[in-house]
Design a protein around this motif. Sequence first.
Motif, mmCIF file in Angstrom:
data_model
loop_
_atom_site.group_PDB
_atom_site.id
_atom_site.type_symbol
_atom_site.label_atom_id
_atom_site.label_comp_id
_atom_site.label_asym_id
_atom_site.label_seq_id
_atom_site.Cartn_x
_atom_site.Cartn_y
_atom_site.Cartn_z
ATOM 1 N N THR A 100 0.828 -1.211 0.000
ATOM 2 C CA THR A 100 0.000 0.000 0.000
ATOM 3 C C THR A 100 0.864 1.263 0.000
ATOM 4 O OG1 THR A 100 -0.157 -0.082 2.427
ATOM 5 C CG2 THR A 100 -1.920 -1.146 1.159
ATOM 6 N N SER A 101 2.028 1.212 0.663
ATOM 7 C CA SER A 101 2.929 2.368 0.665
ATOM 8 C C SER A 101 3.456 2.646 -0.736
ATOM 9 C CB SER A 101 4.104 2.130 1.623
ATOM 10 O OG SER A 101 3.679 2.033 2.956
ATOM 11 N N LEU A 102 3.902 1.598 -1.419
ATOM 12 C CA LEU A 102 4.419 1.769 -2.776
ATOM 13 C C LEU A 102 3.321 2.250 -3.723
ATOM 14 C CD1 LEU A 102 6.722 -1.382 -3.053
ATOM 15 C CD2 LEU A 102 7.389 0.992 -2.616
ATOM 16 N N TYR A 103 2.108 1.766 -3.512
ATOM 17 C CA TYR A 103 0.997 2.209 -4.355
ATOM 18 C C TYR A 103 0.670 3.679 -4.099
ATOM 19 C CZ TYR A 103 -3.639 2.434 -6.497
ATOM 20 O OH TYR A 103 -4.721 2.795 -7.273
ATOM 21 N N ALA A 104 0.701 4.070 -2.815
ATOM 22 C CA ALA A 104 0.359 5.450 -2.464
ATOM 23 C C ALA A 104 1.385 6.451 -2.972
ATOM 24 C CB ALA A 104 0.208 5.580 -0.946
ATOM 25 N N THR A 105 2.647 6.030 -3.149
ATOM 26 C CA THR A 105 3.713 6.943 -3.573
ATOM 27 C C THR A 105 4.180 6.658 -5.000
ATOM 28 O OG1 THR A 105 5.410 5.468 -2.624
ATOM 29 C CG2 THR A 105 4.534 7.204 -1.202
ATOM 30 N N ARG A 106 3.359 5.949 -5.758
ATOM 31 C CA ARG A 106 3.802 5.473 -7.071
ATOM 32 C C ARG A 106 4.123 6.601 -8.035
ATOM 33 N NH1 ARG A 106 -1.486 5.403 -6.509
ATOM 34 N NH2 ARG A 106 -2.900 6.002 -8.195
ATOM 35 N N GLY A 107 3.482 7.784 -7.895
ATOM 36 C CA GLY A 107 3.713 8.850 -8.865
ATOM 37 C C GLY A 107 4.603 9.965 -8.384
ATOM 38 N N GLU A 108 5.183 9.835 -7.189
ATOM 39 C CA GLU A 108 5.919 10.960 -6.613
ATOM 40 C C GLU A 108 7.213 11.263 -7.352
ATOM 41 O OE1 GLU A 108 6.465 10.451 -2.470
ATOM 42 O OE2 GLU A 108 4.337 10.682 -1.998
ATOM 43 N N ASP A 109 7.943 10.225 -7.773
ATOM 44 C CA ASP A 109 9.208 10.462 -8.470
ATOM 45 C C ASP A 109 8.980 11.203 -9.774
ATOM 46 O OD1 ASP A 109 10.613 9.252 -6.504
ATOM 47 O OD2 ASP A 109 10.712 7.297 -7.488
ATOM 48 N N GLY A 110 7.939 10.774 -10.488
ATOM 49 C CA GLY A 110 7.652 11.434 -11.756
ATOM 50 C C GLY A 110 7.210 12.866 -11.572
ATOM 51 N N ASP A 111 6.387 13.102 -10.525
ATOM 52 C CA ASP A 111 5.927 14.459 -10.261
ATOM 53 C C ASP A 111 7.090 15.368 -9.886
ATOM 54 O OD1 ASP A 111 3.403 13.590 -10.762
ATOM 55 O OD2 ASP A 111 2.826 13.360 -8.657
ATOM 56 N N ALA A 112 8.001 14.832 -9.036
ATOM 57 C CA ALA A 112 9.146 15.649 -8.618
ATOM 58 C C ALA A 112 10.032 15.983 -9.797
ATOM 59 C CB ALA A 112 9.945 14.893 -7.546
ATOM 60 N N GLU A 113 10.234 15.005 -10.692
ATOM 61 C CA GLU A 113 11.077 15.247 -11.856
ATOM 62 C C GLU A 113 10.423 16.254 -12.789
ATOM 63 O OE1 GLU A 113 13.157 12.715 -15.503
ATOM 64 O OE2 GLU A 113 12.116 11.685 -13.866
#
Length: 327
Positions: free
Chosen positions: A300-313
Amino acid sequence: MWGLTLAGVIALLALDFLVTRRPHEVSMKEAAGWSAFYIALPLAFGGWIWSQYGQQTGVEYLTGYLVEKSLSVDNLFVFMLLLTAFAVPAVLQQRVLLWGIIGALVLRGIFIALGAAFLANFAVAFLVFGIILLATGVKILRDQVTGAGHDVDVATMRSVRLIRRFMPVTDDYRGTRMSVVENGRRMLTPFAVVVVAVFATDIVFAVDSVPAVYGITGDPYLVFATNAFALLGLRALYFVLQGALSKLVHLGYGLAAILGFIGVKLVLHWAHGVWPGVPTIPTVWSLVVIVAILGVVTATSLYATRGEDGDAEGSAHVAEPGAQHHR
């Protein structure tokens, strides 16, 4: 077994001191190699325990190790915040962590001895440990919900305030030296202060972890072995998980559930001694439940943060459209 294990722990700590004798930044390759070693070693030892002492003892060891390893990952959050708050240079971080591990081993050894004596002489100790774990689980859950789970205010730490009250502290780090003499007076370095701060947090961690593993096994040797193996690998694991820790956003929920489950297990064990009709929870089921909880919160943690790297980039590209990348 006690003598051999203590000798092995001391030898591994001496090896870690040799590795960190020359301050340097830890590469991912180095950290991953040592992490693999410190995971393979306790698992191999668990296999030997299983083969020599049977399934029950083997399951108790593996379950206890899994619980302690899970709690140690949560401890890394606090270590990360302390190293950041004290602005510890990258080349000195692993030596600070090593001192923290030594302090944790000593403190947990003391707590394990006291816990063994308590359990051996007072049957109500199981109830006391169960209540401690239930209260800790509730606190972790509340902190997770409010978002205050890993806040660290260095200025308000009693240990830090006490040091600064009685001893002057230099403005900058002096390598791994704890103190220096300047203008004819002895002064501590920030390195010494952060080590004391880590020691202070080790006390809190010991209060949680020792009752938790006593909820899995009543054998003091297994309690110490699982604690020692979980702690010895923290130095390398810190650098492996440094980036991934921020993604384990639901770990607090999992730890609250695990501590609550073990707390209920201890209370039932105490109640079974008073009223034999009360059921108890087998260690095998404890292992199954703990593995399931950790698997769920990780997913659930990986699912909840799945888009953060792309958003930060993407944000970085928007903020600096003309920026060029340099190696």
